[in-house]
Design an enzyme around this catalytic site. Structure first.
Site, PDB file in Angstrom:
ATOM      1  N   THR A  21       8.689  -6.291  -5.012  1.00  0.00           N
ATOM      2  CA  THR A  21      10.088  -6.619  -4.725  1.00  0.00           C
ATOM      3  C   THR A  21      10.681  -7.503  -5.814  1.00  0.00           C
ATOM      4  OG1 THR A  21       9.726  -6.405  -2.348  1.00  0.00           O
ATOM      5  CG2 THR A  21      11.644  -7.660  -3.041  1.00  0.00           C
ATOM      6  N   ASP A  41      -9.744  -6.694  -0.904  1.00  0.00           N
ATOM      7  CA  ASP A  41      -8.593  -7.075  -0.098  1.00  0.00           C
ATOM      8  C   ASP A  41      -9.146  -7.694   1.183  1.00  0.00           C
ATOM      9  OD1 ASP A  41      -6.006  -7.479   0.484  1.00  0.00           O
ATOM     10  OD2 ASP A  41      -5.423  -5.381   0.611  1.00  0.00           O
ATOM     11  N   ILE A  68       0.864  -5.766  -8.808  1.00  0.00           N
ATOM     12  CA  ILE A  68      -0.435  -5.911  -9.469  1.00  0.00           C
ATOM     13  C   ILE A  68      -0.988  -4.521  -9.762  1.00  0.00           C
ATOM     14  CG2 ILE A  68      -2.787  -6.785  -9.269  1.00  0.00           C
ATOM     15  CD1 ILE A  68      -1.718  -8.984  -7.468  1.00  0.00           C
ATOM     16  N   THR A  69      -1.064  -3.697  -8.732  1.00  0.00           N
ATOM     17  CA  THR A  69      -1.537  -2.322  -8.907  1.00  0.00           C
ATOM     18  C   THR A  69      -0.440  -1.308  -8.622  1.00  0.00           C
ATOM     19  OG1 THR A  69      -2.310  -2.264  -6.611  1.00  0.00           O
ATOM     20  CG2 THR A  69      -3.891  -2.968  -8.272  1.00  0.00           C
ATOM     21  N   GLY A  70       0.716  -1.753  -8.142  1.00  0.00           N
ATOM     22  CA  GLY A  70       1.793  -0.842  -7.775  1.00  0.00           C
ATOM     23  C   GLY A  70       2.756  -0.575  -8.914  1.00  0.00           C
ATOM     24  N   GLY A  74       0.784  -1.223   0.000  1.00  0.00           N
ATOM     25  CA  GLY A  74       0.000   0.000   0.000  1.00  0.00           C
ATOM     26  C   GLY A  74       0.816   1.274   0.000  1.00  0.00           C
ATOM     27  N   SER A 122       6.505 -10.809  -4.272  1.00  0.00           N
ATOM     28  CA  SER A 122       5.471 -10.707  -5.300  1.00  0.00           C
ATOM     29  C   SER A 122       5.872  -9.721  -6.386  1.00  0.00           C
ATOM     30  CB  SER A 122       4.151 -10.260  -4.670  1.00  0.00           C
ATOM     31  OG  SER A 122       4.317  -8.996  -4.051  1.00  0.00           O
ATOM     32  N   ARG A 123       5.175  -9.830  -7.502  1.00  0.00           N
ATOM     33  CA  ARG A 123       5.257  -8.810  -8.545  1.00  0.00           C
ATOM     34  C   ARG A 123       4.131  -7.807  -8.304  1.00  0.00           C
ATOM     35  NH1 ARG A 123       8.767 -10.134 -12.513  1.00  0.00           N
ATOM     36  NH2 ARG A 123       9.247 -12.327 -12.910  1.00  0.00           N
TER      37      ARG A 123
END
Length: 516
Positions: A204, A257, A198-200, A169, A195-196
């Protein structure tokens, strides 16, 4: 029914039947059928799509994903029959009606998700029903264990095994690139699956991929962790808790979420890698998933409770989430910033402080430092250069080139600086808008894209001073990002005077006041 195969070059799963064949079988679009090959003996269940023109009667169109399981050849004859209805659908309906699911119910649902027995719409039904009728701690534990059981797991002989997680977030939250090498340099093992985005603007795994490959099997992750003390890899390639990715994909369109599923998702991955101690970062702020300290403490207690049920020591840090961590947003920009910190830079202070706090909690939980002394030990390891050396070792073991430095990282060649149009102070940073601008510029797919903040909360600006610079690998993307920046205005600058409220009545000199 026997049908002749026609291979269809569509990446999705599914099969295609002529309307008349579907009618003969008694199936509609979305129903399941079993396809079996007399040649190989292989069989699978998949979903029907129907057509009157794309497939001739007597033929069956087999999509690429389905054929990966069957290895059929063009014009091969296969057996087709109607599939049984999965019992897990009854359990999903049970949750829709507000009933509590048993461990066996949840195990059946997760198994069918992993085996592709449930359709995307049916998985969505589970997601939405769990969102409306929240999972309790027993259900969350059952979901966590089921996710672990249906995937690969790591097993280390030495311990304690350390892990960390941020619930996300906040843009620019690149602390894993610093925390992991600090922990590994201390002599502990930290197999970090990430994770890759998705919305960001960069998960990392997206950041680490700038420097080294991130897709490995679970056994490779274990081997590399033993060799170097730590890794930073993409969890989606490991087959660790594979149900999680399938659930997340269905959550995304609705921006759901669901707290219970989020907790299970995080803890399943930690449990599967063999973590004994886990430090969890919970950013708190108006643009975050958690908006108040009270909400953060409630969520932390749930993580800690689940950790106790799974025999893991968990501690959570409620962190400041109303501004990006550091100043860089986007893969190469963030890598450049993280490397500069590992190389000994004293800034950005927010990145250094947060990294050392989270690493410090993990060091304390693992017995490397007394309570309250972990952050100082983390800073000592960082300043000694041991964390940098360990990070370069991690890059090397993952197949990257360890001859890297912050100076060697090049960012997008096209850039534009947004400047203050008035004198004042920065009073607000809209994280959502900053992410939108960075993504419009091309991040995370374009590694050089993103933005760099010159000013943060409280910064004093004169008219014309730089606020942030947008970077892009492609000129047209930069132009789009500039348009978004002008529309969204993500950084608010105000002087001491907010506004004037005028007296609109006409003033007549010499007019006496009415004392009546």
């Amino acid at each position: 029914m026997r049908l002749t195969v026609r291979l269809v070059d569509i990446a999705a799963r599914g099969i295609l039947l002529h309307h008349n064949d579907a009618k003969s079988l008694g199936v509609l679009a979305g129903d399941r059928i079993v396809i079996s090959s007399p040649v190989t003996g292989k069989a699978t269940v998949d979903y029907v799509e129907t057509t009157g023109t794309l497939i001739d009667q007597g033929r069956i169109g087999v999509y690429h994903h389905t054929n990966e399981q069957l290895t059929l050849t063009e014009n091969e004859v296969v057996e087709v029959r109607v599939a049984d209805r999965p019992v897990s659908l009854d359990y999903i309906k049970k949750k829709m009606e507000g009933e509590k699911l048993t461990r066996e119910d949840i195990r059946a649902i997760v198994a069918d998700i992993v085996q592709d027995t449930l359709s995307p719409s049916e998985i969505t039904a589970f997601v939405v029903s769990s969102y409306i009728n929240q999972l309790d701690m027993d259900e969350i534990e059952s979901l966590t264990r089921a996710m672990v059981e249906t995937g690969d797991q790591l097993s280390f002989h030495a311990g304690p095994i350390v892990d960390k997680h941020s619930i996300g977030g906040v843009p620019g939250n690149k602390i894993s690139l610093i925390v992991v090498p600090i922990i590994a340099a201390s002599g502990l093992l930290i197999p970090k699956t990430s994770s890759r985005a998705i919305t960001g603007a960069g998960g990392t795994a997206d950041l680490m991929e700038v420097l080294a490959p991130v897709e490995f099997s679970a056994s490779e992750v274990q081997e590399m962790t033993i060799k170097t003390g730590g890794v930073i890899v993409w969890g989606g390639a490991t087959n660790i808790a594979p149900a999680d990715d399938k659930i997340i994909i269905q959550e995304y369109p609705f921006k759901i979420d669901q707290i219970g599923q989020m907790i299970a998702s995080v803890m399943a991955k930690k449990f599967a890698v063999g973590a004994d101690v886990v430090a969890i970062d919970i950013p708190v702020g108006k643009y975050c998933k958690v908006h108040t300290i009270e909400e953060g403490k409630k969520l932390a207690r749930q993580f800690i409770d689940l950790g106790e049920r799974l025999n893991m020591r968990v501690e959570c840090a409620l962190t400041y989430g109303d501004a990006p961590v550091g100043r860089a947003i986007g893969p190469k920009l963030e890598i450049k910033e993280a490397l500069s910190v590992l190389e000994g830079s004293d800034s950005p202070r927010s990145l250094i402080q947060k990294s050392c706090v989270i690493a410090g909690i993990a060091l304390e939980l693992a017995g490397k430092a007394n309570r309250g002394e972990g952050a100082n030990l983390a800073l000592e390891i960082l300043r000694s250069g041991k964390a940098l050396k360990k990070f370069l070792d991690i890059i090397a073991v993952q197949g990257g080139t360890p001859d890297v430095s912050s100076e060697k990282i090049t960012v997008g060649e096209h850039f534009y600086t947004v400047r203050a149009d008035s004198t004042g102070y920065v009073i607000d940073l809209n994280n959502h808008s900053l992410i939108t601008i960075a993504r419009t510029a091309g991040a995370p797919a374009d590694h050089g894209a993103g933005l760099y903040l010159h000013a943060k909360h409280g910064t004093s600006l004169s008219k014309g001073d730089p606020i942030f610079t947008i970077y892009a690998d492609r000129k047209w993307r930069l132009e789009k990002a500039i348009e978004e920046a002008r529309r969204l205005r993500p950084v608010m600058v105000e002087g001491m005077l907010i506004d004037r409220v005028p007296n609109v009545r006409e003033w007549v000199p010499g007019r006496s006041r009415n004392l009546e």
